[in-house]
Motif scaffolding. Structure first.
Motif, mmCIF file in Angstrom:
data_model
loop_
_atom_site.group_PDB
_atom_site.id
_atom_site.type_symbol
_atom_site.label_atom_id
_atom_site.label_comp_id
_atom_site.label_asym_id
_atom_site.label_seq_id
_atom_site.Cartn_x
_atom_site.Cartn_y
_atom_site.Cartn_z
ATOM 1 N N ILE A 1 57.990 42.696 32.493
ATOM 2 C CA ILE A 1 57.239 42.226 31.237
ATOM 3 C C ILE A 1 56.723 40.338 31.563
ATOM 4 O O ILE A 1 55.446 40.071 31.109
ATOM 5 C CB ILE A 1 58.282 42.161 29.998
ATOM 6 N N LEU B 1 55.833 39.280 34.303
ATOM 7 C CA LEU B 1 54.678 39.324 35.109
ATOM 8 C C LEU B 1 53.316 39.768 34.801
ATOM 9 O O LEU B 1 52.079 39.468 34.325
ATOM 10 C CB LEU B 1 54.866 40.412 37.012
ATOM 11 N N THR B 2 54.016 39.928 33.917
ATOM 12 C CA THR B 2 52.454 40.752 32.833
ATOM 13 C C THR B 2 51.866 40.077 31.685
ATOM 14 O O THR B 2 50.861 39.901 31.163
ATOM 15 C CB THR B 2 52.823 42.201 32.112
ATOM 16 N N LEU B 3 53.281 39.280 30.875
ATOM 17 C CA LEU B 3 52.643 38.501 30.636
ATOM 18 C C LEU B 3 51.934 37.175 30.904
ATOM 19 O O LEU B 3 51.488 36.707 30.323
ATOM 20 C CB LEU B 3 53.832 38.049 29.749
#
Ligand code: SF4
Lengths: 469, 198
Positions: free
Chosen positions: B176, B178-180
């Motif tokens: 998460i 990384l995605t953020l």
């Protein structure tokens, strides 16, 4: 080269693409239920994260809910799980179809029924049967709780592009043969793994002639063949179904949408990675006899002889299944007696399923020694069935008529099949213990379940009155 | 997620095909709202007889598998429901690696997200391992870094893993997080495409 419907939807949802990584896909609709979400919400809280798009998220409770008295939930742990969902939805601003809501029901029944599910969307839910929503031409698949947390936090998911498999079903289905028989037939023929790594596109005359309810049944069970998802290109039936639904676009906006949705087909020259062709005219009503959905035979036949097994592993599995199911090799399907009948689950609890079963049941009685229950998929289904007199038909015949929920599909509530008893069930999984420890599940269509209820054993529904052959 | 580099551990063998998640963690244990403590319920209906006593016939009740951290399984392991309680239970019980000829998709994803390494080997290799581990103590080493599994005698196999998961597991990264970091891209996407789901 042209594109498949799957590629079209995929490409439209890529937020980010990078060598050596899966694609980051945007998720249009995230459905949430009480069993697979609590740990995701606690994960958010632990890292002080929030729900990015509560407006694209929708929750209901279905797995745990009692189908008799909803006001008195004696199971503390279950009640705690439902309370937790309620609190999480409140804290993060997520709409919830709670127990007292007219919209409550099994997540895969209410998504379409409320018009939340629409063509061209990416849809996820912490539930493997999310594949159901593919019936509307959306890319819909089940995810685990870590992914639920990821979608809550980011509204996206990292996904590797799947292979595509076209299953073309030609011909016409005979009377008394339904989508349930079609998917059971396919899984019995190709096994519980043939779909692994694929998204299936169902097409062909049989599909075009199917109602939306039947298409949902078909897509629902594609996961039992291992597929990540399955999809059916939307058509006029899809649009007619969605017309006027609570969360579907209304008026001119709806008409504009239809023009967009009509583009959601696989191009003529699109290529799928694999193709399977099935002649629908040859399919007859099916009954599962074993402990996975591939262990299924036509109602007119028998369970296998061990000598027919092709490998040692298969023989071992079949032997284990016989032991669990209390069956003898070579036994006729019609000689299997049932003491429980369950009409319900996200596979077969929609109004059309209940109508079809009621046709068979009308004016007859449940066989003595059989306990049969009907659990509508949602409060809306329940209401319509009661208004149409379908509920009364079941009740007069001796069925129990319940509140909506997952119920005996996985028996997390009090609806349990006792050890050793055989149950004709319209659900999707016949795994050991699924309906209760030692319970013996036989997967069938709603009309076949109804017929079994009246006779106390499996019968070929095509031979009964009420079915025009 | 904790990182995974290399480990040597005891092996448990389970020669059954199509082991579904309903068996790995039966539904009566899905009502808990925590991620921890599921190990005691792993394979509950197979591990225990109806009177609550351990069933000696069940593979994991064999004394040789006590403390095992590597599970050798057969075709289509983890099929059925998406419940992440299955990998949670396996992990809590002590498993860090599962080796099989094939896995169900969702289950495999769920393992990776929890730092359990699902390794696909050929049916032939798996049957060798099932034989080596059947009814006796057996140890193996799994190196994610080298993408290799081996034992002290003659077994040696390479395996494949998606480069993304190779990185994620080695480093124990939080997906998460990384995605953020791509927040900008997500916002742009929403600006461009989002007609809204409702
Ligand atoms: S009805 Fe059964 S399969 Fe469908 S969501 Fe509920 S538990 Fe899962």
């Amino acid at each position: 080269m042209g594109k498949t419907i799957i590629e079209k939807i995929w490409e439209k949802h890529v937020v980010h693409m990078e060598e050596g990584r899966p694609d980051l896909l945007y998720i249009d609709l995230h459905l949430v239920h009480e069993v697979t979400s609590p740990q995701a919400f606690s994960g958010l809280r632990m890292k002080q994260r929030t729900v990015r798009r509560p407006d694209l998220t929708f929750a209901t409770m279905d797995h745990n809910v009692p189908t008799l008295n909803r006001r008195e939930i004696n199971d503390q742990v279950a009640r705690n799980q439902m309370d937790t969902l309620r609190n999480n939805c409140e804290e993060f601003g997520i709409p919830l179809a709670d127990l007292d809501s007219p919209d409550q029901g099994i997540v895969h029944v209410i998504g379409p029924e409320l018009g939340l599910t629409k063509p061209g969307m990416t849809i996820v839910c912490g539930d493997s049967h999310t594949s159901t929503h593919g019936a509307f031409g959306s890319l819909a698949f089940g995810i685990g709780t870590s992914e639920v947390e990821h979608v809550l936090a980011t509204q996206t998911l990292w996904q590797t592009k799947p292979k595509t498999l076209k299953i073309e079903i030609s011909g016409t289905l005979g009377a008394g043969v339904s989508a349930k028989d079609v998917i059971l037939f396919i899984i019995s023929k190709y096994g519980v793994q043939f779909g692994t790594g694929y998204v299936i596109e169902f097409c062909g005359d049989v599909i075009r002639n199917m109602s939306m309810e039947e298409r949902m049944t078909l897509c629902n069970m594609s996961i039992e063949g291992g597929a990540k998802a399955s999809i059916i290109a939307p058509d006029d039936k899809t649009f007619a179904y969605l017309n006027g639904k609570k969360y579907a676009p209304q008026g001119d906006e709806f008409l504009d949408q239809i023009l967009e949705w009509q583009k959601l087909t696989s191009d003529e020259d699109a290529e799928h990675d694999d193709v399977i062709e099935v002649d629908g005219s040859k399919i007859i009503p099916m009954v599962s006899w074993g402990t996975n959905p591939a262990m299924t035979a036509p109602v007119t036949e028998r369970v296998p002889f061990l000598s027919e097994c092709e490998t040692e592993a298969e023989k071992k599995a079949v032997q284990r299944a016989f032991e669990y199911m209390g069956l003898e090799e070579g036994q006729l399907i019609q000689d299997i007696h049932v003491t429980k009948v369950f009409i319900g689950s996200c596979t077969n609890s929609r109004i059309e399923d209940l109508r079809a079963a009621a046709e068979i049941v009308k004016g007859k009685k449940v066989a003595s020694g059989v306990n049969a229950i009907v659990v509508p998929g949602s409060q809306q289904v329940k209401k319509v069935a009661e208004a149409e007199g379908i509920a009364a038909i079941f009740i007069e015949a001796g069925f129990e008529w319940r509140e909506s929920g997952c119920s005996m599909c996985l028996s997390m509530n009090d609806d349990i099949v006792p050890a050793g008893e055989h149950c004709a069930s319209t659900s999707n999984r016949n795994f050991e213990g699924r309906q209760g420890a030692g319970a013996r599940t036989h997967l069938v269509s709603p009309v076949m379940a109804a017929a079994a209820a009246l006779n106390g054993h499996f019968v070929d529904v095509r031979k009964l009155a009420g079915v025009a052959v | 997620m904790s990182s995974f580099k290399e480990m040597t551990g005891k092996v448990a063998a389970m020669d059954r095909t199509n082991v579904d998640t309903d068996q790995i963690i039966p539904k009566q244990f899905l009502k808990r709202i925590e991620k921890t403590g599921f190990g005691q319920y792993l394979f509950y209906d197979w591990r225990f007889k109806s009177n609550g006593e351990p069933d000696e016939k069940f593979e994991l009740n064999h004394p040789a598998t006590k403390g095992a951290s590597i599970l050798i399984a057969n075709e289509n392991f983890g099929c059925g429901s998406s419940r992440e309680h299955a990998p949670w239970a396996l992990q809590d019980y002590g498993f860090r690696v599962i080796i099989a000829p094939s896995f169900a998709d969702i289950f495999k994803q769920n393992c990776l997200k929890n730092g359990i390494l699902p390794i696909v080997l050929s049916a032939n290799q798996v049957s060798q391992l099932l034989e080596k581990a059947a009814g006796q103590e057996y140890e193996m080493t799994v190196s994610l870094e080298q993408k290799r599994v081996y034992d002290e005698t003659d077994f040696r196999a390479e395996f494949e893993i998606h480069p993304y998961w190779y990185q994620m597991l080695l480093n124990g990264w939080d997906e998460i997080e990384l995605t953020l970091q791509l927040e900008q891209n997500i916002q742009e996407y929403e600006g461009k495409f989002l007609s809204g789901a409702r």
